[in-house]
Scaffold this motif. Structure first.
Motif, short mmCIF file in Angstrom:
data_model
loop_
_atom_site.label_atom_id
_atom_site.label_comp_id
_atom_site.label_asym_id
_atom_site.label_seq_id
_atom_site.Cartn_x
_atom_site.Cartn_y
_atom_site.Cartn_z
N LEU A 396 0.85 -1.19 0.00
CA LEU A 396 0.00 0.00 0.00
C LEU A 396 0.88 1.24 0.00
O LEU A 396 1.92 1.27 0.67
N ILE A 397 0.47 2.26 -0.74
CA ILE A 397 1.16 3.56 -0.75
C ILE A 397 0.16 4.61 -0.30
O ILE A 397 -0.89 4.81 -0.93
N HIS A 418 -4.76 8.18 12.37
CA HIS A 418 -5.15 9.40 11.66
C HIS A 418 -5.59 9.18 10.22
O HIS A 418 -6.27 10.04 9.65
N ALA A 419 -5.22 8.08 9.62
CA ALA A 419 -5.52 7.87 8.21
C ALA A 419 -6.96 7.39 8.01
O ALA A 419 -7.63 6.93 8.94
N ASN A 420 -7.43 7.52 6.79
CA ASN A 420 -8.65 6.85 6.38
C ASN A 420 -8.36 6.14 5.06
O ASN A 420 -7.33 6.37 4.43
N VAL A 421 -9.28 5.27 4.64
CA VAL A 421 -8.98 4.45 3.46
C VAL A 421 -8.85 5.29 2.20
O VAL A 421 -8.23 4.86 1.22
N GLY A 422 -9.39 6.52 2.22
CA GLY A 422 -9.20 7.40 1.08
C GLY A 422 -7.77 7.88 0.92
O GLY A 422 -7.40 8.38 -0.15
N ASP A 423 -6.97 7.74 1.97
CA ASP A 423 -5.56 8.12 1.89
C ASP A 423 -4.71 7.07 1.19
O ASP A 423 -3.53 7.29 0.93
N ILE A 424 -5.30 5.89 0.91
CA ILE A 424 -4.57 4.84 0.20
C ILE A 424 -4.64 5.15 -1.29
O ILE A 424 -5.68 5.01 -1.92
N LYS A 425 -3.53 5.58 -1.84
CA LYS A 425 -3.51 5.97 -3.25
C LYS A 425 -3.22 4.80 -4.18
O LYS A 425 -3.70 4.76 -5.31
N ASP A 426 -2.39 3.87 -3.72
CA ASP A 426 -2.00 2.75 -4.56
C ASP A 426 -2.07 1.44 -3.78
O ASP A 426 -1.70 1.40 -2.60
N VAL A 427 -2.54 0.40 -4.44
CA VAL A 427 -2.58 -0.93 -3.87
C VAL A 427 -1.95 -1.89 -4.87
O VAL A 427 -2.35 -1.93 -6.04
N MET A 428 -0.97 -2.66 -4.41
CA MET A 428 -0.36 -3.69 -5.24
C MET A 428 -0.61 -5.07 -4.62
O MET A 428 -0.48 -5.22 -3.40
N VAL A 429 -0.96 -6.02 -5.44
CA VAL A 429 -1.06 -7.42 -5.04
C VAL A 429 -0.17 -8.22 -5.98
O VAL A 429 -0.31 -8.13 -7.20
N ASP A 430 0.74 -8.99 -5.40
CA ASP A 430 1.66 -9.79 -6.21
C ASP A 430 2.47 -8.91 -7.16
O ASP A 430 2.81 -9.33 -8.27
N GLY A 431 2.76 -7.68 -6.73
CA GLY A 431 3.58 -6.79 -7.53
C GLY A 431 2.85 -6.05 -8.64
O GLY A 431 3.47 -5.28 -9.38
N GLU A 432 1.53 -6.26 -8.75
CA GLU A 432 0.75 -5.59 -9.78
C GLU A 432 -0.25 -4.63 -9.15
O GLU A 432 -0.84 -4.94 -8.11
#
Length: 502
Positions: A396-397, A418-432
Motif C-alpha cells: 500500500l502507498i 489518523h488515516a482513512n482508506v481514502g488516503d490509500i492511493k495505490d494498492v499492489m497485489v503480487d507486484g501488480e
C-alpha cells in the motif's frame, strides 16, 4: 547508515534490476518494514523498495539510487508512506448485496434473516458471483490485499463454484474456505466430492482453496466430521477455519474441542474466528500448537458477542471483518477499534480501583502488526503482511500529505490513528497495481458496478419482505432472550432510536 535488514548497495540493486522483467522501484518514501532478526517493525525514511515480479527484492535507505535501468518502472513516493497490505482473516464476501440492511441487527436477528440458510432461496449463482466479486473489490480499494473468506454459500455446486470463480477473478489474494454444511440435496459428502473436483482447477498463488467447517463441536466420531478431517489431512489443505462464539451462543468450536478431535495439533494452519471468550486453557493450546484466532472487533461489538478475554491472547491473534454488509469493510477500522477498546478495557482495571493509569496498555505498533504480519502468520504465510526481502509484493502507498495525515512524525501512528482508506492511493497485489492514483485498476469496473446494483436491488427488495424474527423464548433452544437498555439522543418518548430507512 547501517540498518538491520538485508540491503543491497545501489549498484548491485540496479545491476540485478536491469535483467528483470516487471521490475518496480518505489523511491523516496517512508517504508514501514519488518526486521526478521529483531522481530520489530522498522521505519526507513526516504528509502527505496525494489520489487521484481511478485516479490520484494530489497530495501534501501538510499532515496534514489543511481544506475537505474530503463527497464525499471520508477514510482516516486515522496511524502508518502509505504506499508504492507492489510490481511483479513475472517469475511463472508458473498453477503455484499445486503449492504445497509442490517445496520441495527443483533446476532439473533442476523441468524433469522441474513444467515446462509435463510438467504439461500434469494440468491442465484450469478448473484453470488457478482456479490463476491464486488465485495472483494471493495476490500481491495480499502487496502485489504489478502482475505480468508468463510464461504458458507455452498448450497449447490453452482453456488459454490460461482463464489470461487469470483475470488479467482478478483485479482486479490483470497483463501476461499469452502464451507461444509449439510444442505438438503447437497450433503457434506457431496460437497467433499465437489471440493476434490475443484482443487485441481485452482492454480497460482492468488486464489487458494481452503476449508471451513463448524461441526467440530458435535460427536467426535460423526462421519461428516471424520470425512472433513480426512480431506484436510490428505489434501494438505493450506488453511482450515471455523467459528467459535461461546457464552450463551451455541457455536463453540473451541481450541479444546479441536484438540479433542485431533486437528489442532496438525501442521495445517487453523484460524478460529472470533474466539471471543477464550479460556486460559484455550490460550495455552493456541500457543502450544501455534494456531490463531481472528478478532472481528466491530462485528463482535455490533452483534453482541463481545470479547471479554481475547485481548489476553494477542500473540496468537489476527484481525477480520466478518459480515461487511453491516459495517466497515476495512481492516484499518478494525485495528483502530480494537486498539482503543483494548485500552479502555485495561484502563478500567485501574480506574475501578481509584488509581490513575501509569502507562498505556497497548501501542499503535501492536495494532499495526495485528492488521498485517499476524494475519500472515495465522494463514501459515510468513511472507505475507510484511515488507522484507523475499516477501510477497502486496503493498500500500499512502498519501502523507492528506489533510488528516499532514504533519505526521510517526508513520505507524499516522496510519493507525489518523488515516482513512481514502488516503490509500495505490494498492499492489503480487507486484501488480490493483488501485492506482486513488482509483481501482479493474477491467470493466463500471460494468461490474452496474451488474452488482441490479442484483442488489432485486435481492434487497425480496429480503425486505422477510420479517425479522421476534426475540421471544430462547435462542435456538438454548439461552433466553434478555432486554437491553436503549439510549435516547432526543427528549420525549420514542424519539431517540428512530425508524429504519431501508
Amino acid at each position: 547508515m547501517q540498518i538491520p535488514i538485508t540491503v543491497y548497495v545501489a549498484v548491485a540493486i540496479f545491476q540485478h534490476a536491469a535483467l528483470a522483467i516487471c521490475t518496480k522501484l518505489l523511491t523516496s518514501g517512508t517504508i514501514i518494514a519488518f526486521d526478521d532478526k529483531t522481530q520489530q517493525l522498522q521505519v526507513i525514511r526516504e528509502g527505496s523498495l525494489l520489487i521484481e515480479g511478485d516479490q520484494i527484492i530489497s530495501i534501501s535507505d538510499v532515496a534514489i539510487p543511481g544506475n537505474i535501468s530503463e527497464n525499471v518502472e520508477v514510482i516516486d513516493c515522496t511524502d508518502k508512506i509505504i506499508t504492507p497490505g492489510f490481511i483479513d482473516t475472517h469475511r463472508h464476501g458473498w453477503q455484499s448485496v445486503f449492504k445497509t440492511l442490517g445496520s441495527n441487527t443483533t446476532l439473533a436477528e442476523y441468524a433469522g434473516r441474513y444467515s446462509a440458510f435463510v438467504s439461500q432461496p434469494l440468491l442465484s449463482p450469478d448473484d453470488i458471483y457478482i456479490s463476491q466479486l464486488a465485495g472483494i473489490h471493495e476490500a481491495l480499494n480499502a487496502g485489504v490485499t489478502t482475505i480468508l473468506d468463510h464461504a458458507h454459500h455452498t448450497w449447490t455446486r453452482e453456488h459454490a463454484t460461482a463464489g470461487l470463480n469470483a475470488s479467482v477473478d478478483s485479482s486479490a489474494r483470497v483463501f476461499f474456505a469452502y464451507a461444509f454444511q449439510n444442505i438438503p440435496g447437497f450433503t457434506i459428502q457431496d460437497q467433499i466430492t465437489h471440493w476434490r473436483e475443484l482443487a485441481p482447477t485452482v492454480s497460482g498463488d492468488l486464489a487458494t482453496l481452503a476449508i471451513a467447517y463448524d461441526g467440530w463441536m458435535g460427536d467426535l466420531q460423526d462421519p461428516d466430521t471424520q470425512a472433513v478431517m480426512k480431506l484436510a489431512l490428505e489434501s494438505k489443505v493450506k488453511v482450515l477455519t471455523t467459528h467459535d462464539v461461546e457464552g450463551p451462543w451455541p457455536l463453540y468450536n473451541t481450541p479444546e474441542v479441536l484438540q479433542r478431535v485431533g486437528i489442532l495439533n496438525k501442521s495445517i494452519p487453523i484460524v478460529i474466528s472470533h474466539g471471543s471468550q477464550v479460556t486460559a486453557n484455550s490460550a495455552q493450546l493456541l500457543r502450544q500448537t501455534n494456531q490463531y484466532i481472528s478478532i472481528t472487533a466491530e462485528s463482535e461489538m455490533h452483534y453482541g458477542h463481545l470479547h471479554p478475554t481475547s485481548h489476553l491472547i494477542l500473540d496468537q491473534a489476527s484481525l477480520g471483518v466478518d459480515t461487511h454488509f453491516t459495517f466497515s469493510t476495512d481492516i484499518l477500522t478494525q485495528s483502530r477499534i480494537w486498539l482503543q477498546s483494548t485500552r479502555a478495557r485495561l484502563y478500567r482495571d485501574a480506574i475501578d480501583n481509584w488509581k490513575i493509569p501509569a502507562n498505556n496498555p497497548m501501542s499503535v505498533n501492536q495494532a499495526f502488526l495485528l492488521a498485517t504480519r499476524n494475519g500472515g502468520l495465522a494463514l501459515g504465510r510468513p511472507d505475507l503482511g510484511v515488507i522484507m526481502p523475499n516477501a510477497k509484493a502486496d503493498i500500500l502507498i499512502w498519501d502523507g500529505r492528506s489533510p488528516g495525515m499532514l504533519g505526521w512524525a510517526d508513520p505507524i501512528a499516522a496510519i493507525i490513528l489518523h488515516a482513512n482508506v481514502g488516503d490509500i492511493k495505490d494498492v499492489m497485489v503480487d507486484g501488480e497495481f490493483r488501485k492506482r492514483d486513488g482509483k481501482l485498476v479493474i477491467k470493466d469496473y463500471a460494468k461490474v458496478q452496474d451488474r452488482f446494483l441490479q442484483s442488489a436491488k432485486r435481492v434487497q427488495d425480496e429480503m425486505k419482505g422477510i420479517p425479522l424474527p421476534i426475540p421471544e423464548g430462547t435462542f435456538m433452544g438454548g439461552y433466553p432472550y434478555g432486554p437491553v437498555l436503549q439510549v435516547d439522543t432526543q427528549r420525549g418518548e420514542g424519539t431517540g432510536y428512530g425508524p429504519s430507512y431501508v
